[in-house]
Design a protein around this motif. Structure first.
Motif, PDB file in Angstrom:
ATOM      1  N   LEU A 156     -10.427  -9.133  -4.323  1.00 34.74           N
ATOM      2  CA  LEU A 156     -10.900  -7.809  -3.906  1.00 34.74           C
ATOM      3  C   LEU A 156      -9.744  -6.823  -3.878  1.00 34.74           C
ATOM      4  O   LEU A 156      -9.943  -5.618  -3.913  1.00 34.74           O
ATOM      5  CB  LEU A 156     -11.556  -7.894  -2.531  1.00 34.74           C
ATOM      6  N   GLU A 157      -8.526  -7.344  -3.775  1.00 33.19           N
ATOM      7  CA  GLU A 157      -7.317  -6.522  -3.914  1.00 33.19           C
ATOM      8  C   GLU A 157      -6.475  -7.193  -4.987  1.00 33.19           C
ATOM      9  O   GLU A 157      -6.445  -8.412  -5.076  1.00 33.19           O
ATOM     10  CB  GLU A 157      -6.483  -6.527  -2.625  1.00 33.19           C
ATOM     11  N   TYR A 179       0.877  -1.172   0.000  1.00 37.66           N
ATOM     12  CA  TYR A 179       0.000   0.000   0.000  1.00 37.66           C
ATOM     13  C   TYR A 179       0.909   1.214   0.000  1.00 37.66           C
ATOM     14  O   TYR A 179       1.612   1.438   0.976  1.00 37.66           O
ATOM     15  CB  TYR A 179      -0.880   0.037   1.235  1.00 37.66           C
ATOM     16  N   ALA A 222      -9.392 -13.551  -2.893  1.00 33.76           N
ATOM     17  CA  ALA A 222     -10.757 -13.316  -3.369  1.00 33.76           C
ATOM     18  C   ALA A 222     -10.791 -12.430  -4.608  1.00 33.76           C
ATOM     19  O   ALA A 222     -11.787 -12.393  -5.311  1.00 33.76           O
ATOM     20  CB  ALA A 222     -11.591 -12.678  -2.262  1.00 33.76           C
ATOM     21  N   PRO A 229     -13.926 -11.106  -8.800  1.00 33.81           N
ATOM     22  CA  PRO A 229     -14.217 -11.920  -7.609  1.00 33.81           C
ATOM     23  C   PRO A 229     -15.384 -12.880  -7.821  1.00 33.81           C
ATOM     24  O   PRO A 229     -15.311 -14.039  -7.414  1.00 33.81           O
ATOM     25  CB  PRO A 229     -14.558 -10.877  -6.546  1.00 33.81           C
ATOM     26  N   MET A 284     -17.082 -15.640   0.397  1.00 38.09           N
ATOM     27  CA  MET A 284     -16.365 -15.088   1.544  1.00 38.09           C
ATOM     28  C   MET A 284     -17.342 -14.730   2.652  1.00 38.09           C
ATOM     29  O   MET A 284     -18.425 -14.217   2.397  1.00 38.09           O
ATOM     30  CB  MET A 284     -15.587 -13.857   1.085  1.00 38.09           C
ATOM     31  N   PHE A 317     -17.527 -12.475   6.098  1.00 41.02           N
ATOM     32  CA  PHE A 317     -16.770 -11.384   6.705  1.00 41.02           C
ATOM     33  C   PHE A 317     -17.003 -11.326   8.210  1.00 41.02           C
ATOM     34  O   PHE A 317     -18.057 -11.709   8.708  1.00 41.02           O
ATOM     35  CB  PHE A 317     -17.194 -10.045   6.096  1.00 41.02           C
ATOM     36  N   GLN A 318     -16.011 -10.777   8.894  1.00 36.97           N
ATOM     37  CA  GLN A 318     -16.109 -10.619  10.340  1.00 36.97           C
ATOM     38  C   GLN A 318     -17.321  -9.774  10.725  1.00 36.97           C
ATOM     39  O   GLN A 318     -18.006 -10.034  11.687  1.00 36.97           O
ATOM     40  CB  GLN A 318     -14.833  -9.943  10.842  1.00 36.97           C
ATOM     41  N   ARG A 365      -8.166 -11.214   1.015  1.00 34.75           N
ATOM     42  CA  ARG A 365      -8.787 -10.353   0.001  1.00 34.75           C
ATOM     43  C   ARG A 365      -8.082 -10.498  -1.342  1.00 34.75           C
ATOM     44  O   ARG A 365      -8.703 -10.367  -2.395  1.00 34.75           O
ATOM     45  CB  ARG A 365      -8.763  -8.893   0.461  1.00 34.75           C
TER      46      ARG A 365
END
Ligand SMILES: Nc1ncnc2c1ncn2[C@@H]1O[C@H](COP(=O)(O)OP(=O)(O)OP(=O)(O)O)[C@@H](O)[C@H]1O
Ligand SMILES: [Mg+2]
Lengths: 335, 279
Positions: free
Chosen positions: A52-53, A13, A50, A72, A79, A81-82, A47
């Protein structure tokens, strides 16, 4: 159907590298758990799998097919998610079926699949409700239902149970284990919880600072940690680390798990003073301070009548020793 | 018990303050409406009195409805306001989504640039705008007004909506992506419903200045066919004589569409739809 290969996955990043070269092979039908300290990149890796990134470099293959440029929804994954991430304005039924509708599955087939998933997760009475009208556990089951109906090759779970209370967590954990057996699907699961990791996993992947520290079955990691990090991370309470010199060993550091130390009032290797005792019923955890080797944690099975300020003698169990070199790598692990 | 009493005192104080504010805010409206139903003499003799059978008169409304095409002015105002709000909300939300959702070079700069209009009044550019409208043959069309008002409303809309969109959980959007929703579907079907309260707020803030504006209608669209209500009412205000009956009646009539729009939007302000989506 449902194998995964990761080859030298890197992800940055800005200038900050979060994943520093991840290589991993997941076989069809395996239950793989990612553990590691907060911020080590578990969610980022999930991610990336998946889609997503996008990985900065490296390749992701599902069933031997490179999926780097596949959306995706087309990767055959689901997926959980929390934060549940249910669509708040849709009913439970619509939440579960949205993905199928989007994929153009005919309506009778959708109804059939939703009914089956709802039955599997005991969600039948709630199909017409909205997420706001459900309890935390029910919401998480809806999220799992949404994943199941897609019949994915690969399930991805990102700390799915961390918002649930202890009792519900045990139940849902059993449910996920049952689901894994009945669906025979490949599952990748991120957790902070040691118990979840040890009980669910076929294979645990220990991550730290964007790198894989060790991959192995729960018992392999417990019995033969490859380095200091894994030794300290797996097992609770944490392994005792003793300076090699103080121990009288050529290794830089010697590790002994708390359950591999015996206590006696009469005599033993190290004389120590009891600092604190925790009675857990099945276990008793004794914290010691020894002049020879410093602080020690000892885990005894059953109830024991030690109290603070008692003077006791601690002795390591033969074969319970883990020896590490100056770089933290294991030299010759205990049997 | 003492706790209950203090909280009672506090709610009491809050209510007194709010009621006082409401009275102050409603007083001009009340005065306008009450006087619009009175004869000219009664307005001047006792401006604060409510209409009685002796002073009651509909002369103002008769004048308004007879003189000029008042229904037409209303239509113009409503068309301009509604279309402008719709465009501001649509484009504002889209820009806000791009700014809050995607990482691209110059993202922050772009956000600042779009927000600049909050601080710089669009009227500073009136001359250039007029020249532009003349060049494009848009003078004396409602399109001219709609374009200007859309531009005027966008900065605040982008600013408020992008702040709200940042609060929509990433997991929710990612769940949509995995379910196969396109970015457009995520925008229209997941994000927009969740920020409805913010959209309503923006709509209200955008609507009032547009409805009340006199400046741009006077400059860009003063023709009889494109007059707005605010501009239309001006014919009753002369340099020497002002027809107060007609002015007050026109203003009273002009309040109602705003009220209707406000009621529509304020119903959207109800919160709580996000509850349960994300823990
Ligand atoms: N969108 C982002 N932009 C910049 N940095 C990010 C972004 N997402 C994650 N990071 C950084 O990447 C690192 C890894 O984040 P990640 O969420 O993968 O951690 P994690 O292992 O899942 O932690 P946790 O157990 O707390 O969930 C963190 O240092 C985080 O600050
Ligand atoms: Mg995480």
């Amino acid at each position: 159907m449902g194998s995964l290969q990761l080859q030298s996955i890197r992800k940055s990043y800005g200038g900050h590298e979060v994943l520093k070269g991840i290589d991993l092979e997941v076989k069809d039908g395996e239950f793989v758990i990612f553990v590691g300290p907060s911020g080590c990149g578990k969610s980022t890796l999930l991610r990336t799998i998946a889609g997503l990134e996008d990985a900065t470099s490296g390749s992701v293959q599902i069933d031997g097919v490179e999926v780097g440029h596949v959306a995706p929804a087309k990767r055959g994954i689901a997926m959980v998610f929390q934060s549940y991430a249910l669509y708040p304005h849709l009913t439970v039924k619509d939440n579960i079926s949205l993905g199928l509708k989007q994929a153009g599955v005919p309506k009778p087939e959708i109804d059939d699949k939703v009914r089956k998933a709802a039955g599997m997760l005991s969600l039948d009475p709630y199909l017409a409700r909205r997420p706001a009208e459900l309890s935390g556990g029910q919401r998480q089951r809806v999220a799992i239902g949404r994943a199941i109906v897609r019949e994915p090759k690969l399930f991805l779970f990102d700390e799915p149970l961390s918002n649930l209370d202890a009792a519900l967590r045990v139940n849902t954990r059993l449910e996920i284990a049952r689901l894994h057996r009945s669906l025979k699907a490949t599952m990748i699961y991120v957790t902070h919880d040691q118990v979840e990791a040890m009980t669910l996993a076929d294979k645990i992947v220990v991550l730290n600072g964007g790198r894989i520290e060790q991959v192995g079955s729960p018992m392999e990691l417990y019995n033969r940690p490859a380095n200091l990090f894994v030794a300290g991370f797996i097992g609770s309470p944490q392994m005792n680390f003793i300076d090699g010199e103080k121990f009288g060993d050529s290794a830089k550091t010697v590790g002994i798990r708390p359950e591999h130390i015996g206590l006696s009032r009469d005599g033993g290797k190290w004389k120590a003073k009891v600092i604190h005792v925790e009675h857990l019923g099945a276990d008793t955890i004794v914290y010691l301070e020894s002049d020879d080797v410093g602080p020690l944690t000892v885990r005894l099975f059953g109830e024991h009548r030690y109290a603070a300020d008692d003077v006791v003698h601690a002795t390591p169990v033969i074969g319970g020793l883990h020896r590490f070199d100056a770089d933290g790598r294991v030299i010759n692990s205990g049997q | 018990m003492s706790k209950a009493r203090t909280s009672f005192a506090r709610t009491g104080a809050v209510h007194v303050a709010l009621i006082a504010y409401t009275l102050v805010a409603l007083f001009p409206v009340f005065l306008t409406i009450a006087n619009s139903f009175k004869s000219r003499n009664a307005i001047f003799r006792e401006p604060l009195a409510i209409p009685t059978p002796e002073t009651f008169s509909l002369i103002g409304y008769e004048t308004v409805l007879k003189q000029g095409d008042f229904i037409g002015y209303f239509q113009n105002s409503v068309v301009v306001t509604v279309v402008s709000i719709a465009l501001v909300l649509l484009f504002g939300a889209m820009a806000a989504f791009a700014l809050s959702e995607y990482r691209f070079r110059g993202n922050t700069l772009m956000g600042l640039y779009l927000a600049l209009g909050i601080m710089i009044p669009i009227r500073l550019g009136t001359v250039a705008i007029l020249q532009g409208m003349v060049a494009t043959n848009l003078v004396n069309t409602l399109t001219a007004l709609i374009l200007v008002y859309t531009a005027q409303g966008l900065p605040l809309a982008v600013f408020i909506l992008s702040e709200f969109m940042r609060t929509v959980s990433d997991d929710l959007k990612n769940a949509g992506r995995i379910d196969g929703l396109s970015e457009y579907a995520i925008f229209f079907r997941l994000v927009l419903p969740l920020i409805r309260p913010a959209m309503a707020t923006v709509a209200v803030f955008t609507m009032i200045p547009i409805w009340n504006d006199l400046w741009f209608p006077l400059i860009l669209a003063p023709a009889e066919t494109t007059k707005t209500v605010t501009l239309g009412s001006q014919i009753f205000i002369g340099q020497f004589v002002t027809n107060w009956n007609a002015v007050l009646s026109a203003l009273s009539l002009a309040i109602f569409p705003v009220l209707v729009l406000y009621v529509i939007f304020s119903r959207q302000l109800i919160r709580g739809i996000t509850a349960g989506a994300v823990k």
